[in-house]
Design an enzyme around this catalytic site. Structure first.
Site, PDB file in Angstrom:
ATOM      1  N   LYS A  40      48.192  28.213  36.816  1.00 48.09           N
ATOM      2  CA  LYS A  40      47.208  29.290  36.720  1.00 48.09           C
ATOM      3  C   LYS A  40      46.369  29.329  37.992  1.00 48.09           C
ATOM      4  O   LYS A  40      45.823  28.315  38.426  1.00 48.09           O
ATOM      5  CB  LYS A  40      46.289  29.059  35.518  1.00 48.09           C
ATOM      6  CG  LYS A  40      45.275  30.179  35.323  1.00 48.09           C
ATOM      7  CD  LYS A  40      44.528  30.018  34.011  1.00 48.09           C
ATOM      8  CE  LYS A  40      43.265  29.223  34.132  1.00 48.09           C
ATOM      9  NZ  LYS A  40      42.175  29.867  34.869  1.00 48.09           N
ATOM     10  N   LYS A  69      40.578  37.914  35.062  1.00 42.52           N
ATOM     11  CA  LYS A  69      39.811  38.542  33.972  1.00 42.52           C
ATOM     12  C   LYS A  69      39.242  39.887  34.396  1.00 42.52           C
ATOM     13  O   LYS A  69      38.021  40.105  34.387  1.00 42.52           O
ATOM     14  CB  LYS A  69      38.678  37.624  33.505  1.00 42.52           C
ATOM     15  CG  LYS A  69      39.175  36.291  32.961  1.00 42.52           C
ATOM     16  CD  LYS A  69      38.044  35.463  32.399  1.00 42.52           C
ATOM     17  CE  LYS A  69      38.506  34.112  31.916  1.00 42.52           C
ATOM     18  NZ  LYS A  69      38.977  33.206  32.993  1.00 42.52           N
ATOM     19  N   PHE A  70      40.125  40.808  34.747  1.00 45.83           N
ATOM     20  CA  PHE A  70      39.666  42.119  35.217  1.00 45.83           C
ATOM     21  C   PHE A  70      38.795  42.803  34.165  1.00 45.83           C
ATOM     22  O   PHE A  70      39.196  42.979  33.016  1.00 45.83           O
ATOM     23  CB  PHE A  70      40.859  43.019  35.523  1.00 45.83           C
ATOM     24  CG  PHE A  70      41.708  42.558  36.672  1.00 45.83           C
ATOM     25  CD1 PHE A  70      41.138  42.079  37.836  1.00 45.83           C
ATOM     26  CD2 PHE A  70      43.086  42.599  36.583  1.00 45.83           C
ATOM     27  CE1 PHE A  70      41.921  41.667  38.912  1.00 45.83           C
ATOM     28  CE2 PHE A  70      43.885  42.199  37.646  1.00 45.83           C
ATOM     29  CZ  PHE A  70      43.298  41.723  38.806  1.00 45.83           C
TER      30      PHE A  70
END
Ligand code: C5P
Length: 238
Positions: A40, A69-70
Protein backbone atom coordinates in the site's frame (compact mmCIF):
# COMPACT_ATOMS: atom_id res chain seq x y z
CA UNK A 1 -18.45 -15.74 5.58
CA UNK A 2 -19.97 -18.82 3.99
CA UNK A 3 -17.44 -19.37 1.26
CA UNK A 4 -13.89 -18.03 1.71
CA UNK A 5 -12.61 -15.90 -1.15
CA UNK A 6 -9.88 -17.54 -3.19
CA UNK A 7 -7.08 -15.11 -2.48
CA UNK A 8 -3.44 -16.28 -2.38
CA UNK A 9 -1.84 -16.09 1.05
CA UNK A 10 0.84 -13.67 -0.20
CA UNK A 11 -1.93 -11.19 -1.12
CA UNK A 12 -3.90 -11.40 2.13
CA UNK A 13 -1.56 -9.01 3.94
CA UNK A 14 -1.14 -5.64 2.27
CA UNK A 15 1.98 -4.04 3.71
CA UNK A 16 1.49 -0.29 4.25
CA UNK A 17 4.68 1.42 3.08
CA UNK A 18 4.38 4.35 5.46
CA UNK A 19 7.96 5.53 5.10
CA UNK A 20 9.54 8.84 4.24
CA UNK A 21 11.25 8.23 0.93
CA UNK A 22 11.44 5.90 -2.08
CA UNK A 23 14.69 4.28 -0.95
CA UNK A 24 13.20 3.15 2.37
CA UNK A 25 10.07 1.94 0.58
CA UNK A 26 12.09 -0.14 -1.88
CA UNK A 27 14.17 -1.60 0.93
CA UNK A 28 10.96 -2.61 2.73
CA UNK A 29 9.52 -4.18 -0.43
CA UNK A 30 12.74 -6.14 -1.02
CA UNK A 31 12.74 -7.43 2.53
CA UNK A 32 9.09 -8.57 2.40
CA UNK A 33 8.57 -9.73 -1.17
CA UNK A 34 9.53 -13.37 -0.57
CA UNK A 35 6.26 -13.65 1.38
CA UNK A 36 4.08 -10.67 0.42
CA UNK A 37 2.99 -9.49 -2.99
CA UNK A 38 0.67 -6.59 -2.11
CA UNK A 39 1.84 -3.16 -0.96
CA UNK A 40 0.00 0.00 0.00
CA UNK A 41 1.26 3.44 -0.95
CA UNK A 42 -0.34 6.14 1.15
CA UNK A 43 -0.10 9.87 1.63
CA UNK A 44 3.38 10.05 3.18
CA UNK A 45 5.16 8.05 0.50
CA UNK A 46 3.12 9.45 -2.40
CA UNK A 47 3.98 12.99 -1.31
CA UNK A 48 7.64 11.99 -1.34
CA UNK A 49 7.77 10.01 -4.56
CA UNK A 50 4.64 10.61 -6.68
CA UNK A 51 4.33 7.47 -8.89
CA UNK A 52 7.99 6.38 -8.74
CA UNK A 53 7.53 3.68 -6.12
CA UNK A 54 4.09 2.69 -7.42
CA UNK A 55 5.51 2.01 -10.90
CA UNK A 56 8.55 0.26 -9.45
CA UNK A 57 6.45 -2.13 -7.33
CA UNK A 58 4.19 -2.97 -10.27
CA UNK A 59 7.21 -3.57 -12.53
CA UNK A 60 8.44 -6.13 -9.96
CA UNK A 61 5.20 -8.05 -10.44
CA UNK A 62 3.45 -7.02 -7.22
CA UNK A 63 0.10 -5.38 -6.61
CA UNK A 64 -0.41 -1.84 -5.36
CA UNK A 65 -3.18 -0.32 -3.29
CA UNK A 66 -3.04 3.45 -3.68
CA UNK A 67 -4.53 4.84 -0.49
CA UNK A 68 -5.01 8.56 -1.10
CA UNK A 69 -8.63 8.56 0.11
CA UNK A 70 -9.88 10.93 -2.58
CA UNK A 71 -12.49 13.29 -1.15
CA UNK A 72 -13.46 16.42 -3.06
CA UNK A 73 -16.19 17.66 -5.36
CA UNK A 74 -17.24 14.98 -7.85
CA UNK A 75 -15.47 16.49 -10.88
CA UNK A 76 -12.16 16.78 -9.01
CA UNK A 77 -12.39 13.21 -7.74
CA UNK A 78 -13.19 12.01 -11.25
CA UNK A 79 -10.14 13.78 -12.68
CA UNK A 80 -7.94 12.41 -9.90
CA UNK A 81 -9.14 8.84 -10.54
CA UNK A 82 -8.39 9.37 -14.24
CA UNK A 83 -4.76 10.06 -13.29
CA UNK A 84 -4.56 6.62 -11.69
CA UNK A 85 -6.72 4.35 -13.83
CA UNK A 86 -4.23 3.37 -16.51
CA UNK A 87 -1.11 2.85 -14.39
CA UNK A 88 -1.60 -0.74 -13.30
CA UNK A 89 -2.68 0.08 -9.76
CA UNK A 90 -5.01 -2.62 -8.39
CA UNK A 91 -6.95 -0.77 -5.70
CA UNK A 92 -7.56 2.88 -4.85
CA UNK A 93 -9.50 4.45 -2.00
CA UNK A 94 -12.18 7.12 -2.15
CA UNK A 95 -14.86 8.39 0.13
CA UNK A 96 -17.80 10.71 0.06
CA UNK A 97 -21.44 10.81 -0.89
CA UNK A 98 -23.23 9.19 -3.82
CA UNK A 99 -22.25 11.89 -6.32
CA UNK A 100 -18.57 11.62 -5.43
CA UNK A 101 -18.58 7.84 -5.62
CA UNK A 102 -20.46 7.91 -8.95
CA UNK A 103 -17.91 10.34 -10.40
CA UNK A 104 -15.06 8.08 -9.31
CA UNK A 105 -16.81 5.06 -10.83
CA UNK A 106 -17.15 6.85 -14.17
CA UNK A 107 -13.39 7.33 -14.37
CA UNK A 108 -12.08 4.13 -12.88
CA UNK A 109 -11.39 1.99 -15.97
CA UNK A 110 -9.78 -1.26 -14.71
CA UNK A 111 -9.02 0.17 -11.31
CA UNK A 112 -10.88 -1.41 -8.38
CA UNK A 113 -12.31 1.16 -5.99
CA UNK A 114 -12.71 0.85 -2.25
CA UNK A 115 -14.92 3.20 -0.27
CA UNK A 116 -13.55 4.18 3.12
CA UNK A 117 -16.33 3.72 5.68
CA UNK A 118 -15.13 4.97 9.09
CA UNK A 119 -11.40 5.30 9.85
CA UNK A 120 -10.04 2.62 12.18
CA UNK A 121 -8.59 5.38 14.37
CA UNK A 122 -12.15 6.53 15.19
CA UNK A 123 -14.06 5.40 18.26
CA UNK A 124 -17.69 6.16 19.09
CA UNK A 125 -16.62 9.34 20.92
CA UNK A 126 -14.97 10.64 17.76
CA UNK A 127 -18.22 10.31 15.80
CA UNK A 128 -20.11 12.13 18.55
CA UNK A 129 -17.47 14.89 18.50
CA UNK A 130 -18.13 15.28 14.77
CA UNK A 131 -21.87 15.61 15.37
CA UNK A 132 -22.79 12.13 14.20
CA UNK A 133 -25.39 10.21 16.16
CA UNK A 134 -25.25 6.76 14.55
CA UNK A 135 -23.14 3.97 16.02
CA UNK A 136 -19.93 3.19 14.15
CA UNK A 137 -21.25 -0.20 13.12
CA UNK A 138 -24.48 1.24 11.69
CA UNK A 139 -22.60 3.98 9.86
CA UNK A 140 -20.08 1.51 8.41
CA UNK A 141 -22.87 -0.75 7.22
CA UNK A 142 -24.86 2.16 5.77
CA UNK A 143 -21.86 3.52 3.88
CA UNK A 144 -20.77 0.09 2.71
CA UNK A 145 -24.23 -0.74 1.39
CA UNK A 146 -24.37 2.53 -0.56
CA UNK A 147 -20.88 2.00 -1.94
CA UNK A 148 -21.78 -1.47 -3.11
CA UNK A 149 -25.03 -0.29 -4.70
CA UNK A 150 -23.04 2.37 -6.57
CA UNK A 151 -20.68 -0.27 -7.96
CA UNK A 152 -17.64 -0.05 -5.68
CA UNK A 153 -15.60 -3.24 -5.46
CA UNK A 154 -15.31 -3.09 -1.73
CA UNK A 155 -14.81 -1.10 1.42
CA UNK A 156 -12.23 -0.28 4.04
CA UNK A 157 -13.48 -1.05 7.53
CA UNK A 158 -12.14 -2.35 10.80
CA UNK A 159 -12.19 -6.03 11.70
CA UNK A 160 -14.93 -5.29 14.20
CA UNK A 161 -17.43 -4.68 11.40
CA UNK A 162 -16.08 -7.23 8.91
CA UNK A 163 -18.30 -10.10 9.99
CA UNK A 164 -21.52 -8.09 9.82
CA UNK A 165 -20.53 -6.61 6.45
CA UNK A 166 -19.78 -10.07 5.07
CA UNK A 167 -23.01 -11.55 6.40
CA UNK A 168 -25.22 -8.67 5.29
CA UNK A 169 -23.60 -7.74 1.98
CA UNK A 170 -22.47 -11.07 0.59
CA UNK A 171 -19.37 -12.81 -0.66
CA UNK A 172 -18.43 -10.55 -3.55
CA UNK A 173 -17.21 -7.35 -1.96
CA UNK A 174 -13.64 -6.80 -0.89
CA UNK A 175 -13.32 -5.94 2.79
CA UNK A 176 -9.93 -4.41 3.45
CA UNK A 177 -9.12 -4.09 7.11
CA UNK A 178 -6.47 -1.86 8.70
CA UNK A 179 -5.99 -1.54 12.46
CA UNK A 180 -4.26 -4.93 12.63
CA UNK A 181 -2.27 -5.57 15.78
CA UNK A 182 -0.58 -8.91 16.47
CA UNK A 183 -1.95 -10.54 19.58
CA UNK A 184 -4.51 -7.82 20.23
CA UNK A 185 -8.25 -7.90 19.70
CA UNK A 186 -8.91 -4.90 21.92
CA UNK A 187 -7.22 -1.54 21.98
CA UNK A 188 -4.11 -1.28 24.14
CA UNK A 189 -3.83 2.49 23.64
CA UNK A 190 -0.25 2.32 22.39
CA UNK A 191 -0.99 4.24 19.19
CA UNK A 192 -3.72 6.03 17.23
CA UNK A 193 -5.63 2.94 16.07
CA UNK A 194 -8.78 2.34 18.12
CA UNK A 195 -10.74 -0.42 16.36
CA UNK A 196 -8.09 -3.12 16.23
CA UNK A 197 -7.92 -6.86 15.69
CA UNK A 198 -5.47 -9.64 14.86
CA UNK A 199 -4.96 -10.58 11.22
CA UNK A 200 -6.34 -14.09 11.64
CA UNK A 201 -9.49 -13.02 13.40
CA UNK A 202 -10.17 -10.23 10.87
CA UNK A 203 -9.85 -12.65 7.96
CA UNK A 204 -11.84 -15.38 9.72
CA UNK A 205 -14.58 -12.80 10.36
CA UNK A 206 -14.85 -11.94 6.68
CA UNK A 207 -12.09 -9.50 5.73
CA UNK A 208 -10.63 -10.31 2.32
CA UNK A 209 -7.36 -8.49 3.08
CA UNK A 210 -5.65 -6.91 6.05
CA UNK A 211 -3.55 -3.75 5.85
CA UNK A 212 -0.56 -3.79 8.16
CA UNK A 213 1.84 -0.90 8.64
CA UNK A 214 3.78 -0.29 11.83
CA UNK A 215 3.71 -3.83 13.23
CA UNK A 216 5.74 -4.79 10.12
CA UNK A 217 7.58 -1.61 9.13
CA UNK A 218 8.81 -0.87 12.65
CA UNK A 219 9.72 -4.48 13.46
CA UNK A 220 13.36 -5.54 13.85
CA UNK A 221 12.55 -8.50 11.65
CA UNK A 222 9.57 -7.70 9.38
CA UNK A 223 9.55 -11.09 7.70
CA UNK A 224 9.14 -12.87 11.04
CA UNK A 225 6.07 -10.74 11.81
CA UNK A 226 4.68 -11.50 8.36
CA UNK A 227 5.23 -15.25 8.78
CA UNK A 228 3.48 -15.25 12.16
CA UNK A 229 0.53 -13.31 10.75
CA UNK A 230 0.28 -15.62 7.76
CA UNK A 231 0.33 -18.67 10.04
CA UNK A 232 -2.42 -17.03 12.12
CA UNK A 233 -4.45 -16.35 8.97
CA UNK A 234 -4.02 -19.92 7.74
CA UNK A 235 -5.02 -21.45 11.03
CA UNK A 236 -8.05 -19.16 11.30
CA UNK A 237 -9.12 -20.05 7.75
CA UNK A 238 -8.84 -23.80 8.18
O1 C5P B 1 0.60 1.35 11.04
P1 C5P B 1 -0.78 0.82 10.87
O2 C5P B 1 -0.85 -0.69 10.78
O3 C5P B 1 -1.76 1.40 11.86
O4 C5P B 1 -1.19 1.35 9.42
C1 C5P B 1 -2.49 1.31 8.92
C2 C5P B 1 -2.49 1.88 7.54
O5 C5P B 1 -3.81 1.78 7.03
C3 C5P B 1 -2.10 3.34 7.46
O6 C5P B 1 -1.37 3.49 6.25
C4 C5P B 1 -3.41 4.09 7.36
O7 C5P B 1 -3.32 5.24 6.57
C5 C5P B 1 -4.29 3.07 6.67
N1 C5P B 1 -5.71 3.16 6.93
C6 C5P B 1 -6.26 3.08 8.20
N2 C5P B 1 -7.61 3.18 8.38
C7 C5P B 1 -8.42 3.34 7.35
C8 C5P B 1 -7.89 3.42 6.06
C9 C5P B 1 -6.52 3.33 5.88
O8 C5P B 1 -5.51 2.87 9.17
N3 C5P B 1 -9.71 3.37 7.51
Amino acid sequence: MSEKMQIPLQERIIVALDVANPELAKEMVRSCESHVSYFKVGLQLFMASYFEVVDWIIARGHKVMLDLKFFDIPETVKLAVEQVNSRGVSLATIHGNDAIIRAAMEARGDLQLLAVTVLTSFGEEDLRAMGMTQSIEDLVLFRARRALELGCDGVVSSGLEAERLRNDLGDKLLIVTPGIRPGANVRDGSDDQKRIMTAGRAIAGGASHVVVGRPITKADNPIEVIKLMQADIQSCLS
